[in-house]
Design a protein around this motif. Sequence first.
Motif, PDB file in Angstrom:
ATOM      1  N   THR A 148       8.585  -9.558  -8.174  1.00 13.87           N
ATOM      2  CA  THR A 148       8.542  -8.381  -9.051  1.00 13.87           C
ATOM      3  C   THR A 148       7.335  -7.532  -8.661  1.00 13.87           C
ATOM      4  N   ILE A 149       7.498  -6.218  -8.661  1.00 17.69           N
ATOM      5  CA  ILE A 149       6.373  -5.326  -8.348  1.00 17.69           C
ATOM      6  C   ILE A 149       6.105  -4.432  -9.550  1.00 17.69           C
ATOM      7  N   ASN A 150       4.829  -4.286  -9.913  1.00 23.76           N
ATOM      8  CA  ASN A 150       4.440  -3.431 -11.043  1.00 23.76           C
ATOM      9  C   ASN A 150       3.607  -2.261 -10.533  1.00 23.76           C
ATOM     10  N   LYS A 151       3.601  -1.201 -11.318  1.00 22.31           N
ATOM     11  CA  LYS A 151       2.777  -0.037 -10.977  1.00 22.31           C
ATOM     12  C   LYS A 151       1.309  -0.463 -10.958  1.00 22.31           C
ATOM     13  N   GLY A 152       0.559  -0.029  -9.937  1.00 22.73           N
ATOM     14  CA  GLY A 152      -0.870  -0.359  -9.852  1.00 22.73           C
ATOM     15  C   GLY A 152      -1.167  -1.660  -9.137  1.00 22.73           C
ATOM     16  N   ASP A 153      -0.124  -2.432  -8.733  1.00 19.98           N
ATOM     17  CA  ASP A 153      -0.355  -3.688  -7.999  1.00 19.98           C
ATOM     18  C   ASP A 153      -1.005  -3.427  -6.647  1.00 19.98           C
ATOM     19  N   LEU A 154      -1.797  -4.394  -6.173  1.00 14.29           N
ATOM     20  CA  LEU A 154      -2.345  -4.313  -4.814  1.00 14.29           C
ATOM     21  C   LEU A 154      -1.319  -4.939  -3.883  1.00 14.29           C
ATOM     22  N   VAL A 155      -0.807  -4.140  -2.941  1.00 12.58           N
ATOM     23  CA  VAL A 155       0.232  -4.682  -2.052  1.00 12.58           C
ATOM     24  C   VAL A 155      -0.229  -4.614  -0.602  1.00 12.58           C
ATOM     25  N   LYS A 156       0.450  -5.439   0.231  1.00 14.26           N
ATOM     26  CA  LYS A 156       0.109  -5.489   1.657  1.00 14.26           C
ATOM     27  C   LYS A 156       1.381  -5.305   2.468  1.00 14.26           C
ATOM     28  N   PHE A 157       1.287  -4.520   3.563  1.00 14.75           N
ATOM     29  CA  PHE A 157       2.405  -4.380   4.499  1.00 14.75           C
ATOM     30  C   PHE A 157       2.202  -5.446   5.572  1.00 14.75           C
ATOM     31  N   VAL A 158       3.129  -6.387   5.674  1.00 13.57           N
ATOM     32  CA  VAL A 158       2.903  -7.591   6.482  1.00 13.57           C
ATOM     33  C   VAL A 158       2.646  -7.289   7.965  1.00 13.57           C
ATOM     34  N   ASN A 159       3.479  -6.461   8.605  1.00 13.05           N
ATOM     35  CA  ASN A 159       3.323  -6.242  10.058  1.00 13.05           C
ATOM     36  C   ASN A 159       2.064  -5.470  10.416  1.00 13.05           C
ATOM     37  N   THR A 160       1.731  -4.444   9.611  1.00 12.97           N
ATOM     38  CA  THR A 160       0.555  -3.627   9.952  1.00 12.97           C
ATOM     39  C   THR A 160      -0.721  -4.191   9.307  1.00 12.97           C
ATOM     40  N   GLU A 161      -0.525  -5.149   8.378  1.00 12.22           N
ATOM     41  CA  GLU A 161      -1.642  -5.823   7.682  1.00 12.22           C
ATOM     42  C   GLU A 161      -2.555  -4.858   6.939  1.00 12.22           C
ATOM     43  N   LYS A 162      -2.012  -3.750   6.476  1.00 14.11           N
ATOM     44  CA  LYS A 162      -2.803  -2.784   5.698  1.00 14.11           C
ATOM     45  C   LYS A 162      -2.558  -3.049   4.213  1.00 14.11           C
ATOM     46  N   GLU A 163      -3.610  -2.791   3.387  1.00 15.41           N
ATOM     47  CA  GLU A 163      -3.488  -3.037   1.946  1.00 15.41           C
ATOM     48  C   GLU A 163      -3.545  -1.713   1.182  1.00 15.41           C
ATOM     49  N   TYR A 164      -2.709  -1.607   0.149  1.00 17.00           N
ATOM     50  CA  TYR A 164      -2.649  -0.365  -0.642  1.00 17.00           C
ATOM     51  C   TYR A 164      -2.487  -0.697  -2.110  1.00 17.00           C
ATOM     52  N   SER A 165      -2.719   0.332  -2.938  1.00 17.87           N
ATOM     53  CA  SER A 165      -2.431   0.180  -4.363  1.00 17.87           C
ATOM     54  C   SER A 165      -1.124   0.934  -4.627  1.00 17.87           C
ATOM     55  N   ALA A 166      -0.205   0.322  -5.358  1.00 21.75           N
ATOM     56  CA  ALA A 166       1.079   0.966  -5.650  1.00 21.75           C
ATOM     57  C   ALA A 166       0.864   2.033  -6.729  1.00 21.75           C
ATOM     58  N   GLU A 167       0.516   3.258  -6.317  1.00 22.69           N
ATOM     59  CA  GLU A 167       0.205   4.324  -7.282  1.00 22.69           C
ATOM     60  C   GLU A 167       1.415   4.684  -8.131  1.00 22.69           C
ATOM     61  N   GLU A 168       2.611   4.683  -7.479  1.00 26.12           N
ATOM     62  CA  GLU A 168       3.836   4.993  -8.232  1.00 26.12           C
ATOM     63  C   GLU A 168       4.984   4.218  -7.621  1.00 26.12           C
ATOM     64  N   ILE A 169       5.778   3.587  -8.494  1.00 25.32           N
ATOM     65  CA  ILE A 169       7.020   2.968  -8.008  1.00 25.32           C
ATOM     66  C   ILE A 169       8.143   3.521  -8.879  1.00 25.32           C
ATOM     67  N   GLY A 170       9.362   3.429  -8.385  1.00 26.81           N
ATOM     68  CA  GLY A 170      10.451   3.963  -9.192  1.00 26.81           C
ATOM     69  C   GLY A 170      11.788   3.745  -8.526  1.00 26.81           C
ATOM     70  N   ILE A 171      12.818   4.288  -9.175  1.00 23.08           N
ATOM     71  CA  ILE A 171      14.167   4.144  -8.638  1.00 23.08           C
ATOM     72  C   ILE A 171      14.634   5.492  -8.086  1.00 23.08           C
ATOM     73  N   LEU A 172      15.644   5.428  -7.244  1.00 25.97           N
ATOM     74  CA  LEU A 172      16.136   6.645  -6.603  1.00 25.97           C
ATOM     75  C   LEU A 172      17.360   7.167  -7.342  1.00 25.97           C
ATOM     76  N   LYS A 173      17.135   8.130  -8.224  1.00 22.41           N
ATOM     77  CA  LYS A 173      18.266   8.867  -8.803  1.00 22.41           C
ATOM     78  C   LYS A 173      18.463  10.064  -7.878  1.00 22.41           C
ATOM     79  N   LEU A 174      19.001  11.185  -8.391  1.00 27.16           N
ATOM     80  CA  LEU A 174      19.148  12.351  -7.522  1.00 27.16           C
ATOM     81  C   LEU A 174      17.756  12.793  -7.069  1.00 27.16           C
TER      82      LEU A 174
END
Length: 595
Positions: free
Chosen positions: A215-241
């Motif tokens: 599960t991912i929540n807004k504001g979580d600290l996430v990592k991109f595995v291949n590039t090994e860079k770390e970010y904060s999830a500033e905004e997450i959401g679903i794709l409507k129109l």
Amino acid sequence: MNNIRNFCIIAHIDHGKSTLADRLLEYTNTVAGKEMQAQVLDNMDLERERGITIKSHAIQMGYKLNGEEYVFNLIDTPGHVDFSYEVSRSIAACEGALLIVDATQGIQAQTISNLYMALEHDLEIIPIMNKMDMDNAMPEEVEDQIVELIGCKPEEIIRASGKTGMGVDEILEAIVNRIPAPKGDPEAPLQCLIFDSVFNSFRGIIAYFKIVNGTINKGDLVKFVNTEKEYSAEEIGILKLDMSPTKSLSAGNVGYIISGIKTSKEVKVGDTITHVKRPCPKSIEGFQEVKPMVFAGVYPIETEDFEDLRSSIEKLQLNDASLTFEAESSVALGFGFRCGFLGMLHMEIIQERLDREFDMNVITTVPNVSYKVYTNKGGLIEVHNPSGLPDIMAIDRIEEPYIRASIITRTDYIGQIMTLCLGKRGELVKQNYISGNRMELIYDLPLGEIVFDFYDRLKSISKGYASFDYHMNGFRPSKLIKLDILLNGESVDALSCLIHVDNAVSLGKRMCEKLKELIPRQQFDIAVQAAIGAKIISRETIKAVRKDVTAKCYGGDISRKRKLLEKQKKGKKRMKQIGNVEVPQKAFLEVLKLD
């Protein structure tokens, strides 16, 4: 999770995928009122102008059946063979696929190739016969073709029409009943697969992902595995129109993440997103690496725009992962990039998008494919550009890439298609009847021969009925030579090409004639020559624009006129020594279209 369904729509080009997607969005009230327009998901100007889907588009819908609420994540995919990489990425993010077959045309090459791609990923297939409202629909015949191809029961095939909305309710129920819910554990460590991304000049890079576990929540600290860079999830959401933000997303869902990434190299399609504190044990098996089919040089018209072009191509690559590029330089054009494309349409679209989206004016060189050159000393060089060819005395042999092509057509056009393939040095592997008057031809063809106009000519010979699909089939030794075009004795490396011995003389002659028409006249004579090594095989002369210097001599001795003409001749000669010839972009494009 049991109420989530992830599915994509696959079909051959023009079988009605986007129109049917419109009806699904309408019936589930996802899009209504003034937002509703034909091909609502094709949001790029180019897609609407040409009437084709270039990008796959993801959108979420809500659906109610027997009092239960379901969430549908739909991905509408392109049908053209040049955008098949988009389809493979969409398939990796789904559990099921709607296979659409046009009731007026039957099964065509891309239908089969997309179906095999879906079956490799173990997707649940729902066969749909579209365009049933047409007078020339052949439901019984097409039904037999589908049953033979998939091995399903005739009653499993849904008869529908994207135009009138017939059968849409049936499709929606079939999605709930037949497509499995995504598997995954919302409590496990986070594992998301990035299947697409887009650059936004205000928000940075937006990555689209499918959550496999966790599960991912807004504001979580996430990592991109291949590039090994770390970010904060500033905004997450679903794709409507449009993008619609949410607080959290769990396994099985499809969504987007904005984390203020500015550099395009940091996001790779096929990468895995996980939490920094509780990472997943391994990354998700991504997609196969993309194999470019056609290589061409892309150069800025003004040399100082080189860095702007680099950042434009990087941003474009985010949105179109099948584009590959590396820096190179050319004597005639300065610094630019060698780009790999999946086909001629793909190349045309990229050029158009660079112009529209990034305002970049570029020159594209003659497209070619990569060759393997074996030297006398046993070395192997991979050549993407004829100018990279070693000295002819050092070459032992050149191998060129071959493809295994599948052409499905009506029997009426077999003779003409065989003539076309033989003209392109093709070898017939086998031919078999699919049903009634439809036939499949399997050919081995050199990739270099089909790069330019093969598909267009195939379409015009067969009045649009033949469909074409191919895959790489190794390299074979071939008698290839380098054909150079010289302007005033200087080679134009952007027009050089590697070509089979048998075709070199005729192509050289035609290129010279075409360039004579297209290059504007100068103040001096321009010699346009085609050469193989040191041997000139064809020559045309673009005559000089001359001022009538003898106009002011009326009567008198002939030597006065001769003196003026001699003076002009010297001036022209001097001009020729310092003059250089610009080849207009139109000339490059016309030379490509030479038959």
